[in-house]
Design a protein around this motif. Structure first.
Motif, PDB file in Angstrom:
ATOM      1  N   ASN A   1       0.837  -1.207   0.000  1.00  0.00           N
ATOM      2  CA  ASN A   1       0.000   0.000   0.000  1.00  0.00           C
ATOM      3  C   ASN A   1       0.872   1.257   0.000  1.00  0.00           C
ATOM      4  OD1 ASN A   1      -2.965  -0.947   0.492  1.00  0.00           O
ATOM      5  ND2 ASN A   1      -1.704  -2.181   1.870  1.00  0.00           N
ATOM      6  N   PRO A   2       1.487   1.593  -1.147  1.00  0.00           N
ATOM      7  CA  PRO A   2       2.421   2.718  -1.185  1.00  0.00           C
ATOM      8  C   PRO A   2       1.803   4.068  -0.778  1.00  0.00           C
ATOM      9  CG  PRO A   2       2.042   1.827  -3.395  1.00  0.00           C
ATOM     10  CD  PRO A   2       1.388   0.900  -2.432  1.00  0.00           C
ATOM     11  N   GLU A   3       0.516   4.298  -1.066  1.00  0.00           N
ATOM     12  CA  GLU A   3      -0.095   5.572  -0.649  1.00  0.00           C
ATOM     13  C   GLU A   3      -0.209   5.667   0.863  1.00  0.00           C
ATOM     14  OE1 GLU A   3      -3.482   7.289  -2.464  1.00  0.00           O
ATOM     15  OE2 GLU A   3      -2.823   6.788  -4.481  1.00  0.00           O
ATOM     16  N   LYS A   4      -0.465   4.550   1.519  1.00  0.00           N
ATOM     17  CA  LYS A   4      -0.540   4.548   2.990  1.00  0.00           C
ATOM     18  C   LYS A   4       0.851   4.792   3.581  1.00  0.00           C
ATOM     19  CE  LYS A   4      -4.926   3.185   3.118  1.00  0.00           C
ATOM     20  NZ  LYS A   4      -6.029   3.525   3.975  1.00  0.00           N
ATOM     21  N   LEU A   5       1.847   4.241   2.929  1.00  0.00           N
ATOM     22  CA  LEU A   5       3.219   4.468   3.375  1.00  0.00           C
ATOM     23  C   LEU A   5       3.558   5.957   3.251  1.00  0.00           C
ATOM     24  CD1 LEU A   5       5.370   2.637   4.560  1.00  0.00           C
ATOM     25  CD2 LEU A   5       6.268   2.287   2.273  1.00  0.00           C
ATOM     26  N   TRP A   6       3.093   6.571   2.181  1.00  0.00           N
ATOM     27  CA  TRP A   6       3.290   8.014   2.009  1.00  0.00           C
ATOM     28  C   TRP A   6       2.621   8.775   3.151  1.00  0.00           C
ATOM     29  CZ3 TRP A   6      -0.060  12.111   1.543  1.00  0.00           C
ATOM     30  CH2 TRP A   6       0.498  13.328   1.167  1.00  0.00           C
ATOM     31  N   SER A   7       1.400   8.379   3.530  1.00  0.00           N
ATOM     32  CA  SER A   7       0.706   9.041   4.646  1.00  0.00           C
ATOM     33  C   SER A   7       1.476   8.861   5.953  1.00  0.00           C
ATOM     34  CB  SER A   7      -0.713   8.484   4.792  1.00  0.00           C
ATOM     35  OG  SER A   7      -1.508   8.866   3.700  1.00  0.00           O
ATOM     36  N   LEU A   8       2.000   7.670   6.176  1.00  0.00           N
ATOM     37  CA  LEU A   8       2.803   7.446   7.384  1.00  0.00           C
ATOM     38  C   LEU A   8       4.038   8.339   7.392  1.00  0.00           C
ATOM     39  CD1 LEU A   8       2.582   3.585   7.786  1.00  0.00           C
ATOM     40  CD2 LEU A   8       1.821   5.290   9.449  1.00  0.00           C
ATOM     41  N   ASN A   9       4.605   8.548   6.214  1.00  0.00           N
ATOM     42  CA  ASN A   9       5.764   9.448   6.128  1.00  0.00           C
ATOM     43  C   ASN A   9       5.354  10.884   6.488  1.00  0.00           C
ATOM     44  OD1 ASN A   9       8.630   9.630   5.449  1.00  0.00           O
ATOM     45  ND2 ASN A   9       7.934  10.967   3.789  1.00  0.00           N
ATOM     46  N   GLU A  10       4.159  11.287   6.069  1.00  0.00           N
ATOM     47  CA  GLU A  10       3.663  12.622   6.441  1.00  0.00           C
ATOM     48  C   GLU A  10       3.475  12.706   7.954  1.00  0.00           C
ATOM     49  OE1 GLU A  10       3.101  15.342   4.164  1.00  0.00           O
ATOM     50  OE2 GLU A  10       4.449  13.919   3.190  1.00  0.00           O
ATOM     51  N   MET A  11       2.946  11.658   8.556  1.00  0.00           N
ATOM     52  CA  MET A  11       2.787  11.627  10.016  1.00  0.00           C
ATOM     53  C   MET A  11       4.157  11.754  10.683  1.00  0.00           C
ATOM     54  SD  MET A  11      -0.069   8.573  10.220  1.00  0.00           S
ATOM     55  CE  MET A  11      -0.581   8.668  11.954  1.00  0.00           C
ATOM     56  N   GLU A  12       5.128  11.039  10.149  1.00  0.00           N
ATOM     57  CA  GLU A  12       6.480  11.060  10.711  1.00  0.00           C
ATOM     58  C   GLU A  12       7.114  12.438  10.539  1.00  0.00           C
ATOM     59  OE1 GLU A  12       7.766   8.430  12.319  1.00  0.00           O
ATOM     60  OE2 GLU A  12       9.614   9.482  12.792  1.00  0.00           O
ATOM     61  N   LYS A  13       7.005  13.009   9.350  1.00  0.00           N
ATOM     62  CA  LYS A  13       7.624  14.312   9.058  1.00  0.00           C
ATOM     63  C   LYS A  13       7.096  15.418   9.952  1.00  0.00           C
ATOM     64  CE  LYS A  13       7.103  15.570   4.832  1.00  0.00           C
ATOM     65  NZ  LYS A  13       6.835  15.753   3.402  1.00  0.00           N
ATOM     66  N   THR A  14       5.838  15.313  10.356  1.00  0.00           N
ATOM     67  CA  THR A  14       5.226  16.362  11.164  1.00  0.00           C
ATOM     68  C   THR A  14       5.348  16.088  12.662  1.00  0.00           C
ATOM     69  OG1 THR A  14       3.072  15.299  10.873  1.00  0.00           O
ATOM     70  CG2 THR A  14       3.611  17.104   9.360  1.00  0.00           C
TER      71      THR A  14
END
Length: 187
Positions: free
Chosen positions: A45-58
């Motif tokens: 689920n690459p889009e979910k991984l992208w969302s997790l990265n946004e959570m991490e970045k913030t």
């Protein structure tokens, strides 16, 4: 080149390493779950991984807090000790932002969450999170507000003080340097 909601290979590897380390250091948050199964789901689920990265970045420090046996989804919450730093000083939603005449904040929590592909924690989810540790002992976090309250101009937030989780209300247009929001993502 990766599209907007897909991480580059190096970013993906770095995020998976960070998530795995956090998973292993906080086993009490996800008893009985195996990292290999979580990672396989993330890689599919690459889009979910992208969302997790946004959570991490913030500053959210997302971690697995549950597994839905019916859907097979793993549930991630922001598990940072305090409300994520890069998500503070935001009013509740766009309507509240538009209603402010002066001193508008730069953002609102609901739009930020949508842009990140996550949802704000509900009060129940927030209370579940607090069973896994002590969070928001110096800050507070907006939580998903029922329409009946929002329609009257209010919004809800929670924190933990005196070893107790409190639910409060405020005008949705209010914002504070010590209030952000926590998100949930199901993968």
């Amino acid at each position: 080149m990766a599209n907007k909601k897909e991480l580059l290979s190096k970013q993906r590897e770095e995020l998976l390493r960070t998530l795995k380390t956090r998973f292993e250091q906080n086993l009490q948050r996800h008893k009985g779950l195996e990292w290999a199964s979580v990672q396989a789901r993330l890689e599919a689920n690459p889009e979910k991984l992208w969302s997790l990265n946004e959570m991490e970045k913030t500053g959210g420090e997302p971690d697995v807090v549950g597994h839905d046996k019916k859907t097979g989804e793993y549930i991630f919450y922001d598990c940072s000790a305090e409300s994520p730093k890069a998500r503070r000083s935001a009013c509740y939603d766009r309507e509240a932002l538009n209603a402010r005449k002066e001193n508008k904040p730069k953002a609102n929590a609901v739009d930020m969450a949508v842009a990140m592909g996550i949802e704000l924690l509900t009060e129940d989810e927030y209370r579940e999170l607090q069973k896994l540790g002590e969070f928001d002992t110096k800050t507070s976090s907006w939580v998903k507000t029922p329409d009946a309250i929002r329609d009257l101009g209010g919004a809800l937030f929670c924190d933990r003080r005196y070893n107790t989780v409190f639910l409060y209300h405020n005008g949705a247009e209010s914002y504070y340097a010590a209030r952000g929001f926590r998100g949930v993502l199901k993968v």
